[in-house]
Design a protein around this motif. Structure first.
Motif, PDB file in Angstrom:
ATOM      1  N   VAL A  43     -17.896  -6.050   2.453  1.00 37.25           N
ATOM      2  CA  VAL A  43     -16.607  -6.739   2.549  1.00 37.25           C
ATOM      3  C   VAL A  43     -15.900  -6.711   1.204  1.00 37.25           C
ATOM      4  CG1 VAL A  43     -15.475  -8.948   3.052  1.00 37.25           C
ATOM      5  CG2 VAL A  43     -17.526  -8.271   4.331  1.00 37.25           C
ATOM      6  N   ASN A  44     -14.585  -6.443   1.238  1.00 38.19           N
ATOM      7  CA  ASN A  44     -13.776  -6.671   0.047  1.00 38.19           C
ATOM      8  C   ASN A  44     -12.524  -7.447   0.436  1.00 38.19           C
ATOM      9  OD1 ASN A  44     -12.103  -4.730   1.206  1.00 38.19           O
ATOM     10  ND2 ASN A  44     -11.928  -3.500  -0.641  1.00 38.19           N
ATOM     11  N   PHE A  45     -11.828  -7.977  -0.568  1.00 38.27           N
ATOM     12  CA  PHE A  45     -10.622  -8.761  -0.332  1.00 38.27           C
ATOM     13  C   PHE A  45      -9.434  -8.078  -0.994  1.00 38.27           C
ATOM     14  CE2 PHE A  45     -13.927 -11.712   0.625  1.00 38.27           C
ATOM     15  CZ  PHE A  45     -13.394 -12.535   1.608  1.00 38.27           C
ATOM     16  N   ILE A  46      -8.351  -7.940  -0.241  1.00 37.18           N
ATOM     17  CA  ILE A  46      -7.189  -7.184  -0.690  1.00 37.18           C
ATOM     18  C   ILE A  46      -5.911  -7.854  -0.188  1.00 37.18           C
ATOM     19  CG2 ILE A  46      -8.428  -4.982  -0.769  1.00 37.18           C
ATOM     20  CD1 ILE A  46      -6.160  -5.467   2.139  1.00 37.18           C
ATOM     21  N   TYR A  47      -4.774  -7.304  -0.588  1.00 39.18           N
ATOM     22  CA  TYR A  47      -3.524  -7.553   0.144  1.00 39.18           C
ATOM     23  C   TYR A  47      -2.747  -6.248   0.154  1.00 39.18           C
ATOM     24  CZ  TYR A  47      -0.898  -8.310  -4.308  1.00 39.18           C
ATOM     25  OH  TYR A  47      -0.313  -8.187  -5.554  1.00 39.18           O
ATOM     26  N   THR A  48      -2.024  -6.009   1.214  1.00 39.89           N
ATOM     27  CA  THR A  48      -1.520  -4.662   1.476  1.00 39.89           C
ATOM     28  C   THR A  48      -0.441  -4.217   0.501  1.00 39.89           C
ATOM     29  OG1 THR A  48       0.122  -5.448   3.087  1.00 39.89           O
ATOM     30  CG2 THR A  48      -2.071  -4.902   3.920  1.00 39.89           C
ATOM     31  N   ARG A  49       0.224  -5.150  -0.190  1.00 38.26           N
ATOM     32  CA  ARG A  49       1.278  -4.771  -1.131  1.00 38.26           C
ATOM     33  C   ARG A  49       0.742  -4.524  -2.537  1.00 38.26           C
ATOM     34  NH1 ARG A  49       4.178  -8.910  -2.133  1.00 38.26           N
ATOM     35  NH2 ARG A  49       2.826 -10.436  -1.113  1.00 38.26           N
ATOM     36  N   CYS A  50      -0.546  -4.668  -2.715  1.00 38.92           N
ATOM     37  CA  CYS A  50      -1.159  -4.533  -4.034  1.00 38.92           C
ATOM     38  C   CYS A  50      -1.223  -3.065  -4.444  1.00 38.92           C
ATOM     39  CB  CYS A  50      -2.562  -5.133  -4.001  1.00 38.92           C
ATOM     40  SG  CYS A  50      -3.481  -4.982  -5.537  1.00 38.92           S
TER      41      CYS A  50
END
Length: 216
Positions: A73-80
């Motif tokens: 699992v990783n944590f992201i946000y799509t605009r990054c």
């Protein structure tokens, strides 16, 4: 004399605090100590509902235990455009390796967005951009804000709002075993180590519990 005794008491207290905070000097930071503790004793995750890029809502526990695979699992946000892009490239490589080695039935990838603006449509577009194969690599978000904060805290992810609606955040690879327990945390620049731990956790599950005579 009293001053010396007081100084020694202060030093002893500080020594004890450092000893406890570093897990008996085995870790130099609180985060490193937390990772050691998790590796020794995998931790349950909070009860949250996630929503996949397909729009399907499921509890995280159901999603993680759905097919017996270990999940990275990783944590992201799509605009990054910074660290998330780096991790996205590493997940692309891991996806290729899992498919090429025939290990996709044992390990899968899950990217969870912490951005409230990331809903099913945004996640689906991002998945296409990353050329994610849904049978190996999935994307999800946590619609409920309180649940999202609880999940980030459980994984040790710190998210701070930044300019232009963006976020500053830390990152890592998190190995969640087939029982849905957080079992290992690996630095985001060590994807091969993450894969190694995930495959090891998968092999451990396949081996099953030892029999009464000590043989597996």
């Amino acid at each position: 004399m009293k001053t010396i005794v007081a100084l020694l008491l202060v030093l002893a207290a500080g020594f004890g605090a450092i000893y406890q905070g570093t897990d008996g000097f085995q870790a130099l930071t609180t985060e490193a100590a937390r990772r050691l503790a998790i590796a020794r004793q995998p931790r349950p995750l909070p009860p949250v509902t996630i929503e996949f890029a397909s729009g399907e809502p499921r509890t995280l526990a159901q999603a993680l235990r759905s097919d017996g695979r270990v999940t990275i699992v990783n944590f992201i946000y799509t605009r990054c455009n910074t660290i998330c892009s780096v991790m996205g490239g590493e997940f692309q490589q891991l996806q290729r390796e899992l498919q090429a080695s025939g290990m996709a039935h044992r390990v899968r990838l899950l990217s969870i967005s912490f951005d409230p603006a990331d809903q099913a449509a945004q996640l689906a577009a991002y998945a296409r951009q990353m050329q994610a194969q849904p049978e190996v690599w999935q994307f999800a978000a946590v619609p409920d804000g309180q649940q999202r904060r609880a999940l980030l805290a459980a994984f040790g992810i710190v998210v701070v709002p930044a300019a232009l609606g963006e976020f500053e955040h830390n990152a890592a690879f998190h190995i969640v075993d087939a029982d849905g327990l957080l079992a290992q945390i690996v630095d985001y620049d060590a994807p091969q180590a993450a894969l190694h731990y995930a495959l090891a956790a998968s092999r451990s599950r396949l081996a099953g519990p030892a029999s009464a005579d000590g043989h597996s």
